[in-house]
Design a protein around this motif. Structure first.
Motif, PDB file in Angstrom:
ATOM      1  N   VAL A  25       0.834  -1.206   0.000  1.00 53.56           N
ATOM      2  CA  VAL A  25       0.000   0.000   0.000  1.00 53.56           C
ATOM      3  C   VAL A  25       0.871   1.259   0.000  1.00 53.56           C
ATOM      4  O   VAL A  25       0.502   2.269  -0.599  1.00 53.56           O
ATOM      5  CB  VAL A  25      -0.986  -0.026   1.198  1.00 53.56           C
ATOM      6  N   SER A  26       2.059   1.177   0.606  1.00 57.79           N
ATOM      7  CA  SER A  26       2.961   2.338   0.598  1.00 57.79           C
ATOM      8  C   SER A  26       3.641   2.525  -0.758  1.00 57.79           C
ATOM      9  O   SER A  26       4.009   3.634  -1.123  1.00 57.79           O
ATOM     10  CB  SER A  26       4.023   2.202   1.700  1.00 57.79           C
ATOM     11  N   VAL A  27       3.810   1.449  -1.519  1.00 55.87           N
ATOM     12  CA  VAL A  27       4.492   1.514  -2.818  1.00 55.87           C
ATOM     13  C   VAL A  27       3.547   1.974  -3.925  1.00 55.87           C
ATOM     14  O   VAL A  27       3.913   2.789  -4.769  1.00 55.87           O
ATOM     15  CB  VAL A  27       5.100   0.135  -3.185  1.00 55.87           C
ATOM     16  N   PHE A  28       2.327   1.451  -3.931  1.00 52.78           N
ATOM     17  CA  PHE A  28       1.388   1.736  -5.011  1.00 52.78           C
ATOM     18  C   PHE A  28       0.427   2.842  -4.606  1.00 52.78           C
ATOM     19  O   PHE A  28      -0.282   2.727  -3.603  1.00 52.78           O
ATOM     20  CB  PHE A  28       0.598   0.476  -5.380  1.00 52.78           C
ATOM     21  N   LYS A  29       0.399   3.905  -5.412  1.00 51.77           N
ATOM     22  CA  LYS A  29      -0.515   5.006  -5.145  1.00 51.77           C
ATOM     23  C   LYS A  29      -1.952   4.529  -5.335  1.00 51.77           C
ATOM     24  O   LYS A  29      -2.194   3.522  -5.978  1.00 51.77           O
ATOM     25  CB  LYS A  29      -0.188   6.166  -6.080  1.00 51.77           C
ATOM     26  N   ASN A  30      -2.893   5.259  -4.776  1.00 55.41           N
ATOM     27  CA  ASN A  30      -4.323   4.909  -4.873  1.00 55.41           C
ATOM     28  C   ASN A  30      -4.600   3.525  -4.305  1.00 55.41           C
ATOM     29  O   ASN A  30      -5.338   2.739  -4.889  1.00 55.41           O
ATOM     30  CB  ASN A  30      -4.819   5.005  -6.320  1.00 55.41           C
ATOM     31  N   SER A  31      -3.985   3.214  -3.190  1.00 58.24           N
ATOM     32  CA  SER A  31      -4.119   1.900  -2.572  1.00 58.24           C
ATOM     33  C   SER A  31      -4.465   2.056  -1.100  1.00 58.24           C
ATOM     34  O   SER A  31      -4.080   3.030  -0.464  1.00 58.24           O
ATOM     35  CB  SER A  31      -2.811   1.125  -2.719  1.00 58.24           C
ATOM     36  N   THR A  32      -5.188   1.055  -0.574  1.00 57.30           N
ATOM     37  CA  THR A  32      -5.609   1.143   0.814  1.00 57.30           C
ATOM     38  C   THR A  32      -5.889  -0.234   1.398  1.00 57.30           C
ATOM     39  O   THR A  32      -6.274  -1.156   0.680  1.00 57.30           O
ATOM     40  CB  THR A  32      -6.877   2.025   0.946  1.00 57.30           C
ATOM     41  N   ILE A  33      -5.690  -0.355   2.695  1.00 62.63           N
ATOM     42  CA  ILE A  33      -6.095  -1.553   3.421  1.00 62.63           C
ATOM     43  C   ILE A  33      -7.573  -1.391   3.751  1.00 62.63           C
ATOM     44  O   ILE A  33      -7.999  -0.343   4.242  1.00 62.63           O
ATOM     45  CB  ILE A  33      -5.245  -1.752   4.689  1.00 62.63           C
ATOM     46  N   GLY A  63      -6.904  -0.550  -7.655  1.00 61.28           N
ATOM     47  CA  GLY A  63      -8.100  -1.182  -8.185  1.00 61.28           C
ATOM     48  C   GLY A  63      -8.066  -2.704  -8.205  1.00 61.28           C
ATOM     49  O   GLY A  63      -9.070  -3.326  -8.525  1.00 61.28           O
ATOM     50  N   HIS A  64      -6.943  -3.310  -7.868  1.00 57.84           N
ATOM     51  CA  HIS A  64      -6.849  -4.779  -7.830  1.00 57.84           C
ATOM     52  C   HIS A  64      -6.978  -5.237  -6.382  1.00 57.84           C
ATOM     53  O   HIS A  64      -6.214  -4.790  -5.523  1.00 57.84           O
ATOM     54  CB  HIS A  64      -5.520  -5.249  -8.422  1.00 57.84           C
ATOM     55  N   ARG A  65      -7.929  -6.140  -6.133  1.00 51.61           N
ATOM     56  CA  ARG A  65      -8.178  -6.628  -4.780  1.00 51.61           C
ATOM     57  C   ARG A  65      -7.214  -7.755  -4.418  1.00 51.61           C
ATOM     58  O   ARG A  65      -6.990  -8.670  -5.205  1.00 51.61           O
ATOM     59  CB  ARG A  65      -9.605  -7.118  -4.654  1.00 51.61           C
ATOM     60  N   PHE A  66      -6.673  -7.672  -3.199  1.00 54.77           N
ATOM     61  CA  PHE A  66      -5.795  -8.700  -2.660  1.00 54.77           C
ATOM     62  C   PHE A  66      -6.264  -9.085  -1.268  1.00 54.77           C
ATOM     63  O   PHE A  66      -6.848  -8.270  -0.549  1.00 54.77           O
ATOM     64  CB  PHE A  66      -4.355  -8.184  -2.508  1.00 54.77           C
ATOM     65  N   VAL A  67      -5.945 -10.315  -0.885  1.00 57.95           N
ATOM     66  CA  VAL A  67      -6.074 -10.778   0.493  1.00 57.95           C
ATOM     67  C   VAL A  67      -4.753 -11.446   0.835  1.00 57.95           C
ATOM     68  O   VAL A  67      -4.280 -12.311   0.098  1.00 57.95           O
ATOM     69  CB  VAL A  67      -7.227 -11.800   0.659  1.00 57.95           C
ATOM     70  N   ASN A  68      -4.142 -11.011   1.912  1.00 57.37           N
ATOM     71  CA  ASN A  68      -2.955 -11.694   2.434  1.00 57.37           C
ATOM     72  C   ASN A  68      -3.406 -12.561   3.595  1.00 57.37           C
ATOM     73  O   ASN A  68      -4.079 -12.085   4.509  1.00 57.37           O
ATOM     74  CB  ASN A  68      -1.900 -10.700   2.922  1.00 57.37           C
ATOM     75  N   LEU A  69      -3.032 -13.827   3.565  1.00 55.91           N
ATOM     76  CA  LEU A  69      -3.418 -14.807   4.573  1.00 55.91           C
ATOM     77  C   LEU A  69      -2.189 -15.269   5.335  1.00 55.91           C
ATOM     78  O   LEU A  69      -1.211 -15.695   4.720  1.00 55.91           O
ATOM     79  CB  LEU A  69      -4.076 -16.010   3.879  1.00 55.91           C
ATOM     80  N   ASN A  70      -2.231 -15.184   6.660  1.00 60.03           N
ATOM     81  CA  ASN A  70      -1.183 -15.777   7.489  1.00 60.03           C
ATOM     82  C   ASN A  70      -1.562 -17.235   7.717  1.00 60.03           C
ATOM     83  O   ASN A  70      -2.254 -17.572   8.672  1.00 60.03           O
ATOM     84  CB  ASN A  70      -1.051 -15.051   8.834  1.00 60.03           C
ATOM     85  N   GLY A  71      -1.125 -18.093   6.806  1.00 59.29           N
ATOM     86  CA  GLY A  71      -1.509 -19.495   6.862  1.00 59.29           C
ATOM     87  C   GLY A  71      -0.470 -20.409   7.474  1.00 59.29           C
ATOM     88  O   GLY A  71      -0.760 -21.562   7.755  1.00 59.29           O
ATOM     89  N   GLY A  72       0.753 -19.919   7.662  1.00 55.26           N
ATOM     90  CA  GLY A  72       1.795 -20.753   8.242  1.00 55.26           C
ATOM     91  C   GLY A  72       2.902 -21.069   7.250  1.00 55.26           C
ATOM     92  O   GLY A  72       2.913 -20.577   6.115  1.00 55.26           O
ATOM     93  N   PRO A  73       3.838 -21.916   7.652  1.00 58.09           N
ATOM     94  CA  PRO A  73       5.038 -22.174   6.849  1.00 58.09           C
ATOM     95  C   PRO A  73       4.858 -23.203   5.723  1.00 58.09           C
ATOM     96  O   PRO A  73       5.807 -23.448   4.978  1.00 58.09           O
ATOM     97  CB  PRO A  73       6.025 -22.700   7.890  1.00 58.09           C
ATOM     98  N   GLN A  74       3.674 -23.769   5.574  1.00 56.38           N
ATOM     99  CA  GLN A  74       3.483 -24.861   4.617  1.00 56.38           C
ATOM    100  C   GLN A  74       3.662 -24.442   3.160  1.00 56.38           C
ATOM    101  O   GLN A  74       4.100 -25.238   2.343  1.00 56.38           O
ATOM    102  CB  GLN A  74       2.085 -25.485   4.769  1.00 56.38           C
ATOM    103  N   MET A  75       3.271 -23.240   2.801  1.00 62.92           N
ATOM    104  CA  MET A  75       3.295 -22.793   1.402  1.00 62.92           C
ATOM    105  C   MET A  75       4.362 -21.714   1.213  1.00 62.92           C
ATOM    106  O   MET A  75       4.537 -20.865   2.081  1.00 62.92           O
ATOM    107  CB  MET A  75       1.935 -22.225   1.009  1.00 62.92           C
TER     108      MET A  75
END
Length: 165
Positions: A25-33, A63-75
């Motif tokens: 969000v800090s790198v790409f303008k027009n971005s927000t959590i 304009g591109h939606r993301f979800v970051n998941l804290n899923g663990g070390p498996q992936m």
């Protein structure tokens, strides 16, 4: 029936989901959590996470939606999946290359591809290159392609020079 279908990119992390989202969000303008969800006691026998720690961070990058998941070390992230940033100018290329490459794996830098400090791979690409590669002048397109193959960070002037012969 499915006209309003939205596709969201989900990135798997091992405890870095919020830090990565804040960084992007800090790198790409027009971005927000847009939302942060935390683990609860419920299901702890499966997820093993401390209640209150970040489960997912939802955010929007230009304009591109993301979800970051804290899923663990498996992936783990690989360069098999990357995000292409289409740039109009060399200044844009330099900006994104420098920002996203800071702290990333320098060995992975080639042909405009750069991995960031979280292991996510980006293609910092000039729009002009795609026009060159699509040219009906196949010899010129080939020269531009060969020039690209020898570059780490893409240089529009160098690509144009090769294209022009």
């Amino acid at each position: 029936m499915f006209d309003n279908l939205q596709i969201t990119t989900c990135l798997w992390f091992d405890g870095q989901a919020e830090a990565a989202a804040n960084y992007y969000v800090s790198v790409f303008k027009n971005s927000t959590i847009t939302h942060i969800q935390r683990y609860t006691e419920s299901g702890r026998e499966f997820h093993g996470q401390e209640p209150g720690t970040v489960l997912v961070v939802e955010y929007n990058l230009n304009g591109h939606r993301f979800v970051n998941l804290n899923g663990g070390p498996q992936m783990k992230h690989t360069g098999a999946t990357s995000f292409m940033i289409m740039c109009d100018t060399q200044d844009e290329i330099d900006y994104y290359w420098d920002k996203l490459g800071d702290g990333g794996d320098e060995a992975s830098q080639q042909c405009g591809w750069v991995s960031d400090k979280f292991g996510i791979t980006w293609q910092v690409t000039p729009k002009a290159l795609l026009k060159m590669l699509a040219s009906e002048d196949k010899e010129a397109a080939g020269r531009a392609n060969l020039a690209m193959m020898h570059m780490k960070k893409l240089d529009i002037a160098g690509l144009q020079k090769a294209f022009d012969g």
